[in-house]
Design a protein around this motif. Structure first.
Motif, PDB file in Angstrom:
ATOM      1  N   GLU A  92      94.816 156.758  97.273  1.00 20.11           N
ATOM      2  CA  GLU A  92      95.588 155.641  97.814  1.00 20.11           C
ATOM      3  C   GLU A  92      97.022 155.828  97.360  1.00 20.11           C
ATOM      4  O   GLU A  92      97.279 156.214  96.216  1.00 20.11           O
ATOM      5  CB  GLU A  92      95.030 154.324  97.277  1.00 20.11           C
ATOM      6  N   ILE A  93      97.950 155.580  98.273  1.00 17.12           N
ATOM      7  CA  ILE A  93      99.361 155.811  97.971  1.00 17.12           C
ATOM      8  C   ILE A  93     100.143 154.538  98.275  1.00 17.12           C
ATOM      9  O   ILE A  93     100.149 154.066  99.409  1.00 17.12           O
ATOM     10  CB  ILE A  93      99.905 156.993  98.802  1.00 17.12           C
ATOM     11  N   ASP A  94     100.772 153.979  97.259  1.00 15.45           N
ATOM     12  CA  ASP A  94     101.632 152.805  97.412  1.00 15.45           C
ATOM     13  C   ASP A  94     103.081 153.268  97.321  1.00 15.45           C
ATOM     14  O   ASP A  94     103.447 153.988  96.394  1.00 15.45           O
ATOM     15  CB  ASP A  94     101.374 151.776  96.310  1.00 15.45           C
ATOM     16  N   VAL A  95     103.885 152.858  98.290  1.00 16.49           N
ATOM     17  CA  VAL A  95     105.296 153.233  98.302  1.00 16.49           C
ATOM     18  C   VAL A  95     106.137 151.966  98.365  1.00 16.49           C
ATOM     19  O   VAL A  95     105.919 151.109  99.223  1.00 16.49           O
ATOM     20  CB  VAL A  95     105.635 154.150  99.498  1.00 16.49           C
ATOM     21  N   THR A  96     107.083 151.858  97.460  1.00 16.83           N
ATOM     22  CA  THR A  96     107.990 150.714  97.412  1.00 16.83           C
ATOM     23  C   THR A  96     109.417 151.230  97.552  1.00 16.83           C
ATOM     24  O   THR A  96     109.792 152.201  96.895  1.00 16.83           O
ATOM     25  CB  THR A  96     107.852 149.968  96.067  1.00 16.83           C
ATOM     26  N   SER A 109     116.450 153.451  96.519  1.00 14.21           N
ATOM     27  CA  SER A 109     115.442 154.020  95.634  1.00 14.21           C
ATOM     28  C   SER A 109     114.058 153.803  96.237  1.00 14.21           C
ATOM     29  O   SER A 109     113.819 152.819  96.934  1.00 14.21           O
ATOM     30  CB  SER A 109     115.514 153.409  94.232  1.00 14.21           C
ATOM     31  N   VAL A 110     113.190 154.755  95.964  1.00 12.74           N
ATOM     32  CA  VAL A 110     111.814 154.716  96.447  1.00 12.74           C
ATOM     33  C   VAL A 110     110.909 155.123  95.295  1.00 12.74           C
ATOM     34  O   VAL A 110     111.200 156.091  94.586  1.00 12.74           O
ATOM     35  CB  VAL A 110     111.622 155.681  97.640  1.00 12.74           C
ATOM     36  N   HIS A 111     109.826 154.358  95.120  1.00 16.63           N
ATOM     37  CA  HIS A 111     108.853 154.686  94.071  1.00 16.63           C
ATOM     38  C   HIS A 111     107.478 154.851  94.711  1.00 16.63           C
ATOM     39  O   HIS A 111     107.037 153.998  95.489  1.00 16.63           O
ATOM     40  CB  HIS A 111     108.815 153.594  92.993  1.00 16.63           C
ATOM     41  N   ILE A 112     106.824 155.962  94.377  1.00 18.43           N
ATOM     42  CA  ILE A 112     105.513 156.287  94.937  1.00 18.43           C
ATOM     43  C   ILE A 112     104.480 156.236  93.816  1.00 18.43           C
ATOM     44  O   ILE A 112     104.682 156.846  92.764  1.00 18.43           O
ATOM     45  CB  ILE A 112     105.501 157.699  95.563  1.00 18.43           C
ATOM     46  N   ILE A 113     103.386 155.508  94.061  1.00 18.67           N
ATOM     47  CA  ILE A 113     102.271 155.473  93.110  1.00 18.67           C
ATOM     48  C   ILE A 113     101.072 156.118  93.786  1.00 18.67           C
ATOM     49  O   ILE A 113     100.601 155.650  94.825  1.00 18.67           O
ATOM     50  CB  ILE A 113     101.922 154.042  92.677  1.00 18.67           C
ATOM     51  N   VAL A 150     114.130 159.140  94.365  1.00 19.44           N
ATOM     52  CA  VAL A 150     112.678 159.104  94.580  1.00 19.44           C
ATOM     53  C   VAL A 150     111.988 159.372  93.252  1.00 19.44           C
ATOM     54  O   VAL A 150     112.240 160.366  92.592  1.00 19.44           O
ATOM     55  CB  VAL A 150     112.242 160.156  95.630  1.00 19.44           C
ATOM     56  N   THR A 151     111.110 158.436  92.865  1.00 15.45           N
ATOM     57  CA  THR A 151     110.321 158.594  91.651  1.00 15.45           C
ATOM     58  C   THR A 151     108.845 158.431  92.014  1.00 15.45           C
ATOM     59  O   THR A 151     108.503 157.873  93.054  1.00 15.45           O
ATOM     60  CB  THR A 151     110.701 157.547  90.585  1.00 15.45           C
ATOM     61  N   SER A 152     107.978 158.916  91.122  1.00 20.36           N
ATOM     62  CA  SER A 152     106.550 158.798  91.382  1.00 20.36           C
ATOM     63  C   SER A 152     105.769 158.697  90.088  1.00 20.36           C
ATOM     64  O   SER A 152     106.279 159.047  89.014  1.00 20.36           O
ATOM     65  CB  SER A 152     106.049 159.983  92.220  1.00 20.36           C
ATOM     66  N   GLU A 153     104.538 158.213  90.220  1.00 20.33           N
ATOM     67  CA  GLU A 153     103.609 158.165  89.096  1.00 20.33           C
ATOM     68  C   GLU A 153     102.200 158.356  89.629  1.00 20.33           C
ATOM     69  O   GLU A 153     101.939 158.183  90.824  1.00 20.33           O
ATOM     70  CB  GLU A 153     103.736 156.845  88.326  1.00 20.33           C
ATOM     71  N   ILE A 154     101.293 158.716  88.723  1.00 20.94           N
ATOM     72  CA  ILE A 154      99.905 158.973  89.088  1.00 20.94           C
ATOM     73  C   ILE A 154      99.005 158.086  88.262  1.00 20.94           C
ATOM     74  O   ILE A 154      99.176 157.969  87.039  1.00 20.94           O
ATOM     75  CB  ILE A 154      99.539 160.450  88.843  1.00 20.94           C
ATOM     76  N   GLU A 155      98.041 157.445  88.932  1.00 17.99           N
ATOM     77  CA  GLU A 155      97.032 156.656  88.253  1.00 17.99           C
ATOM     78  C   GLU A 155      95.674 157.257  88.598  1.00 17.99           C
ATOM     79  O   GLU A 155      95.372 157.521  89.755  1.00 17.99           O
ATOM     80  CB  GLU A 155      97.058 155.194  88.719  1.00 17.99           C
TER      81      GLU A 155
END
Length: 157
Positions: A92-96, A109-113, A150-155
């Protein structure tokens, strides 16, 4: 300037486009703020909220840009994982996206989880696949980097 061969191809019906590097959509006004956009024989409805003159028959254009990030990175992640012969149970990918204050409103700015579901995840390989997608393979993220952080993180779930 577009090379002559590409310019000629761009004037041809979308069903005859064969070059990989040329994309085409056709968008038609459907009343009020509602538009129907055709891409590869798929219809995408775009609209504004009623408070802004629309009827909420589809997402707003900027939201679709965030969906493009999620779809692009997701497809690349799955492709890389398949090459690694690694299976996951879900992604699942959440983008803000945060917009600028002035006009025109653009994402600054964009953040992807990335939310990965797997009973026995090989975290190192999954992280590598995600990083390759975000840093190397996803052209949508590459385009966003021209105007937004653009930043991202992984859960792991």
């Amino acid at each position: 300037m577009i090379p002559e061969t590409k310019a000629r191809i761009m004037n041809i019906n979308s069903s005859t486009l064969t070059q990989k590097d040329i994309h085409q959509v056709n968008t038609k006004w459907a009343g009020k703020m509602h538009f129907e956009s055709s891409a590869n024989d798929h219809i995408i409805h775009l609209d504004k909220l009623p408070a802004h003159g629309g009827e909420d028959k589809g997402p707003r254009p900027k939201q679709l840009m965030l969906s493009a990030i999620a779809g692009c990175t997701g497809m690349e992640i799955i492709s890389v994982l398949e090459k690694m012969r690694l299976k996951i149970d879900g992604l699942e990918i959440d983008v803000t996206g945060e917009l600028t204050d002035g006009q025109p409103k653009m994402y600054k700015s964009v953040h992807i989880i990335f939310k990965v579901k797997s009973l026995i995840p090989d975290k190192v390989k999954v992280e590598r696949a995600i990083n390759l997608s975000v840093e190397k393979y996803c052209g949508v993220v590459a385009m966003f980097r021209q105007f937004a952080r653009v930043t991202s993180e992984i859960e792991f779930l």
